[in-house]
Write an enzyme that holds these catalytic residues in place. Structure first.
Site, PDB file in Angstrom:
ATOM      1  N   HIS A  81       0.825  -1.203   0.000  1.00 55.59           N
ATOM      2  CA  HIS A  81       0.000   0.000   0.000  1.00 55.59           C
ATOM      3  C   HIS A  81       0.863   1.257   0.000  1.00 55.59           C
ATOM      4  O   HIS A  81       0.731   2.120  -0.848  1.00 55.59           O
ATOM      5  CB  HIS A  81      -0.965   0.030   1.185  1.00 55.59           C
TER       6      HIS A  81
ATOM      7  N   GLU B 198       1.059   4.124  -2.747  1.00 53.85           N
ATOM      8  CA  GLU B 198       1.003   5.481  -2.209  1.00 53.85           C
ATOM      9  C   GLU B 198       2.234   5.891  -1.408  1.00 53.85           C
ATOM     10  O   GLU B 198       2.201   6.851  -0.653  1.00 53.85           O
ATOM     11  CB  GLU B 198      -0.245   5.626  -1.321  1.00 53.85           C
TER      12      GLU B 198
ATOM     13  N   HIS C 262      -7.290  -2.031  -4.526  1.00 54.67           N
ATOM     14  CA  HIS C 262      -5.966  -1.691  -5.061  1.00 54.67           C
ATOM     15  C   HIS C 262      -5.432  -2.804  -5.975  1.00 54.67           C
ATOM     16  O   HIS C 262      -4.869  -2.528  -7.033  1.00 54.67           O
ATOM     17  CB  HIS C 262      -4.966  -1.448  -3.931  1.00 54.67           C
TER      18      HIS C 262
HETATM   19 CO    CO Z   1      -5.687   2.713  -0.159  1.00 55.54          CO
END
Ligand code: CO
Length: 281
Positions: A163, A193, A225
């Protein structure tokens, strides 16, 4: 003497702790991704057959989406308050997050707050996320290396999608990369991210003359995702970008929590705090 014994038995019964487990995840709005959570529940129930297990999601957005579909899932605070109402005295809260980032830190604040409340549950303890100490990293890296070794060769690599976060714990991702490299230089870990991102991975793949990339999530579930940012048909998915760069791709759409060996790491963290629940300080 008989009266005395009787009294102490009653007193004991009254003070007997009622222990419970609260599993806390970010959550997912994808029903089919929840098989990962079902697997966690199965493993936890096998390890604690007599203990009630409840769930909470830390993501408000996901709880909202589910509420619109008629499904009520508690936040950690709601779940802990209800457990207090239902007579639980000692609760082991297990974080199902991957790294000790923002979600974990917030959960820690919530759990600590419940320890300070005058009524409700007496003791709440928080279990560590998947990756915390050296041993966790080593175990996970060994498992993933063995599992995905078959997908690698001179021209093929596995790229895990984590993530990523603005939180300082993002360092766990490049950190975990070092553990993966103990076994092979055919494993890469990028983030959606955080750091590193796909554009920082691609030159490394090219430098190693990799032609084929196997994509798989480094998240508990194969949810939004994984399905969209990793394997989606949109131009900016990792799959599309890699193909445009000339790589062949393969997708393994399986969340980390679908592997029993990975869940075992969380369960081990849960066992540690569960044992500490009723130990007097
Ligand atoms: Co997210």
């Amino acid at each position: 003497m008989a009266v005395f014994t009787c009294l102490s038995v009653n007193a004991h019964k009254k003070n007997e702790p009622k222990k419970g487990i609260l599993l806390v995840t970010f959550g997912t709005s994808y029903p089919e991704a929840r098989k990962a959570f079902d697997n966690i529940e199965e493993e936890v129930k096998a390890a604690f057959p007599k203990v009630e297990v409840r769930w909470a999601y830390t993501s408000k957005i996901i709880r909202k989406i589910l509420k619109k579909r008629g499904e009520q899932i508690d936040s950690p605070a709601e779940a802990l308050a209800k457990m207090g109402e239902d007579g639980f005295t000692h609760v082991a809260v297990q974080s199902l997050h991957i790294i000790p980032g923002e979600e974990y830190e917030n959960l820690k604040l919530t759990v600590n707050a419940f320890n300070k409340m005058p009524k409700g549950i007496k003791v709440a303890k928080l279990g560590k996320p998947l990756l915390f100490v050296h041993n966790d990293n080593e175990k996970l890296a060994t498992f993933l290396s063995n599992k995905f070794e078959i997908k690698t060769d001179k021209k093929s690599a596995v790229l895990f999608m984590g993530h990523g976060t603005h939180h300082q714990a993002n360092i766990y991702y490049p950190g975990f990369q070092s553990y993966l490299n103990l076994n092979s230089d055919r494993f890469y870990l990028g983030t959606v991210e955080g750091f590193p991102m796909l554009e920082q991975i691609i030159p490394r793949l090219k430098a190693h003359d990799i032609k084929k990339v196997v994509l798989t999530p480094f998240m508990s579930v194969a949810g939004d995702h994984a399905k969209n940012d990793m394997a989606g048909v949109e131009d900016d998915s990792w799959k599309s970008v890699l193909e445009k760069e000339g790589f062949e791709t393969e997708v393994v759409l399986k969340g980390l929590a679908e592997y029993d060996e990975v869940v075992a790491i969380w369960v081990e963290h849960l066992k540690t705090i569960f044992e500490e629940l009723t130990v007097e300080k």
